[in-house]
Design a protein around this motif. Structure first.
Motif, mmCIF file in Angstrom:
data_model
loop_
_atom_site.group_PDB
_atom_site.id
_atom_site.type_symbol
_atom_site.label_atom_id
_atom_site.label_comp_id
_atom_site.label_asym_id
_atom_site.label_seq_id
_atom_site.Cartn_x
_atom_site.Cartn_y
_atom_site.Cartn_z
ATOM 1 N N TRP A 1 0.814 -1.207 0.000
ATOM 2 C CA TRP A 1 0.000 0.000 0.000
ATOM 3 C C TRP A 1 0.857 1.272 0.000
ATOM 4 O O TRP A 1 0.340 2.360 -0.236
ATOM 5 C CB TRP A 1 -0.946 -0.010 1.193
ATOM 6 C CG TRP A 1 -2.270 -0.610 0.875
ATOM 7 C CD1 TRP A 1 -2.935 -0.555 -0.310
ATOM 8 C CD2 TRP A 1 -3.128 -1.348 1.760
ATOM 9 N NE1 TRP A 1 -4.144 -1.220 -0.229
ATOM 10 C CE2 TRP A 1 -4.279 -1.718 1.027
ATOM 11 C CE3 TRP A 1 -3.027 -1.719 3.102
ATOM 12 C CZ2 TRP A 1 -5.323 -2.432 1.603
ATOM 13 C CZ3 TRP A 1 -4.065 -2.438 3.656
ATOM 14 C CH2 TRP A 1 -5.200 -2.788 2.911
ATOM 15 N N GLN A 2 2.157 1.139 0.255
ATOM 16 C CA GLN A 2 3.018 2.315 0.281
ATOM 17 C C GLN A 2 3.683 2.594 -1.069
ATOM 18 O O GLN A 2 4.367 3.607 -1.233
ATOM 19 C CB GLN A 2 4.107 2.172 1.357
ATOM 20 C CG GLN A 2 3.591 1.808 2.740
ATOM 21 C CD GLN A 2 2.396 2.616 3.181
ATOM 22 O OE1 GLN A 2 2.391 3.847 3.073
ATOM 23 N NE2 GLN A 2 1.371 1.934 3.680
ATOM 24 N N ASP B 1 -1.900 -0.328 -4.753
ATOM 25 C CA ASP B 1 -3.357 -0.254 -4.742
ATOM 26 C C ASP B 1 -3.980 -1.136 -5.819
ATOM 27 O O ASP B 1 -5.074 -1.672 -5.641
ATOM 28 C CB ASP B 1 -3.827 1.188 -4.934
ATOM 29 C CG ASP B 1 -3.809 1.974 -3.631
ATOM 30 O OD1 ASP B 1 -3.527 1.375 -2.580
ATOM 31 O OD2 ASP B 1 -4.068 3.192 -3.663
ATOM 32 N N THR C 1 -8.281 -2.800 -1.250
ATOM 33 C CA THR C 1 -8.234 -1.344 -1.169
ATOM 34 C C THR C 1 -9.643 -0.778 -1.055
ATOM 35 O O THR C 1 -9.915 0.100 -0.228
ATOM 36 C CB THR C 1 -7.536 -0.748 -2.404
ATOM 37 O OG1 THR C 1 -6.182 -1.204 -2.449
ATOM 38 C CG2 THR C 1 -7.544 0.775 -2.362
ATOM 39 N N THR D 1 -11.377 1.044 2.208
ATOM 40 C CA THR D 1 -12.073 2.333 2.151
ATOM 41 C C THR D 1 -13.458 2.217 2.764
ATOM 42 O O THR D 1 -13.905 3.106 3.511
ATOM 43 C CB THR D 1 -12.183 2.828 0.694
ATOM 44 O OG1 THR D 1 -10.867 2.960 0.144
ATOM 45 C CG2 THR D 1 -12.896 4.174 0.616
ATOM 46 N N SER E 1 -10.664 6.041 -3.200
ATOM 47 C CA SER E 1 -10.994 7.080 -2.229
ATOM 48 C C SER E 1 -12.459 6.972 -1.831
ATOM 49 O O SER E 1 -13.251 6.274 -2.473
ATOM 50 C CB SER E 1 -10.716 8.472 -2.804
ATOM 51 O OG SER E 1 -11.552 8.725 -3.925
ATOM 52 N N HIS F 1 -3.239 1.810 5.093
ATOM 53 C CA HIS F 1 -3.525 1.973 3.662
ATOM 54 C C HIS F 1 -2.999 3.307 3.157
ATOM 55 O O HIS F 1 -2.418 3.400 2.077
ATOM 56 C CB HIS F 1 -5.036 1.866 3.433
ATOM 57 C CG HIS F 1 -5.451 2.084 2.019
ATOM 58 N ND1 HIS F 1 -6.665 2.609 1.672
ATOM 59 C CD2 HIS F 1 -4.812 1.856 0.846
ATOM 60 C CE1 HIS F 1 -6.761 2.693 0.358
ATOM 61 N NE2 HIS F 1 -5.644 2.231 -0.161
ATOM 62 N N GLN F 2 -3.234 4.368 3.950
ATOM 63 C CA GLN F 2 -2.712 5.682 3.596
ATOM 64 C C GLN F 2 -1.916 6.201 4.802
ATOM 65 O O GLN F 2 -2.342 7.120 5.499
ATOM 66 C CB GLN F 2 -3.853 6.630 3.237
ATOM 67 C CG GLN F 2 -4.580 6.239 1.954
ATOM 68 C CD GLN F 2 -5.699 7.196 1.620
ATOM 69 O OE1 GLN F 2 -6.476 7.590 2.486
ATOM 70 N NE2 GLN F 2 -5.798 7.558 0.370
ATOM 71 N N TYR G 1 -1.327 9.698 5.048
ATOM 72 C CA TYR G 1 -2.520 10.490 5.346
ATOM 73 C C TYR G 1 -2.684 10.697 6.854
ATOM 74 O O TYR G 1 -2.957 11.812 7.309
ATOM 75 C CB TYR G 1 -3.752 9.808 4.760
ATOM 76 C CG TYR G 1 -5.068 10.391 5.217
ATOM 77 C CD1 TYR G 1 -5.497 11.626 4.748
ATOM 78 C CD2 TYR G 1 -5.883 9.705 6.126
ATOM 79 C CE1 TYR G 1 -6.703 12.173 5.168
ATOM 80 C CE2 TYR G 1 -7.078 10.238 6.547
ATOM 81 C CZ TYR G 1 -7.481 11.468 6.066
ATOM 82 O OH TYR G 1 -8.682 12.011 6.492
ATOM 83 N N SER H 1 -7.163 16.372 7.586
ATOM 84 C CA SER H 1 -7.080 14.922 7.754
ATOM 85 C C SER H 1 -7.762 14.526 9.050
ATOM 86 O O SER H 1 -8.078 15.374 9.899
ATOM 87 C CB SER H 1 -5.610 14.486 7.791
ATOM 88 O OG SER H 1 -4.996 14.956 8.979
#
Length: 246
Positions: free
Chosen positions: A38-39, A44, A51, A55, A83, A191-192, A195, A207
């Motif tokens: 995921w990095q 993704d 993924t 979400t 997203s 995952h993020q 973020y 965020s």
């Protein structure tokens, strides 16, 4: 070939110790691989179904937390790029603390749900039931909250696949599947990773970590680090309990 009584009991309840160790090793490897993939930019796509599921876990965490704290969970949108956004309105119980909880529920809701799924794998009965509940809830959430075109297709499709595993697959497959989905839920916080260690979610948007900072003080990176650490602890402890001898 006739099964012995001990083997029959294993099939009903849990795997032998060598299979348990193998399963635990594979799950830990899957968790590490997922976090690393995921990095990277192509990660993704390699993990695309997970993924989308990550979400869904994240945004449902926000929405359900708002609902439980007296707000209104209006709708959920999930897009093909992975997203998503959850819309909620209304006043929340506990004021700033309530708003901070809703912000944290995005990153932290999935690990908690994932731990429940992993712990459910200790019994084939609860593993199968958990798969059915998860698959059914994916479909139900589509009817009630999902309002994006992509989400209206992808989320019930994931639900149907999980239900097919629950109703059609062998018991050991169900047990491993619920553990694997639980692991994916736990590591979805990563995952993020950039973020949760950021103060921005886009132009003019905060965020989740920054929203917590706004409500409870302390810097956003502190809250991001705390949520990442808590997610890892939850994953490790839930696997440890799931594979602990009864």
């Amino acid at each position: 070939m006739k099964e012995s009584g001990n083997n029959f009991e294993w099939l009903k309840n849990q795997a032998p110790s060598n299979v348990e160790r193998m399963g635990q090793t594979w799950l830990i490897a899957a968790a590490v691989a997922s976090i690393l993939l995921w990095q990277v930019p192509s990660g993704d796509y390699i993990l695309y179904p997970f993924t989308i599921l990550a979400t869904w876990f994240h945004e449902m965490g926000h929405g359900l937390a708002a609902l439980l704290l007296g707000g209104q969970f209006q709708q959920l949108q999930i897009f093909s790029d992975g997203s998503g956004v959850a819309y909620h309105s209304g006043g929340l119980f506990l004021g700033p603390i309530g708003r901070a909880i809703v912000a944290a529920a995005g990153p932290m809701g999935p690990p908690i749900a994932g731990a429940i799924l992993i712990l459910a794998s200790r019994s084939f009965k609860t593993a199968s039931l958990s798969l059915k509940i998860l698959g059914g809830f994916l479909i139900l959430s589509t009817v009630i909250w999902v309002r994006s075109l992509f989400g209206l297709v992808a989320i019930p499709l994931l639900g149907l696949i999980i239900l097919a595993v629950a109703f059609k697959s062998a018991r050991w497959v169900q047990g491993f599947a619920i553990q694997f989905l639980g692991v994916q839920a736990c590591v979805s916080t990563f995952h993020q990773l950039n973020y949760i260690f950021s103060d921005s979610a886009g132009p003019g948007l905060l965020s989740d970590s920054a929203q917590i900072q706004q409500q409870l003080f302390l810097p956003y990176w502190f809250w991001g680090g705390l949520m990442a650490a808590a997610s890892l602890v939850i994953l490790v402890q839930s696997l440890r309990i799931a594979y602990r001898s009864a």
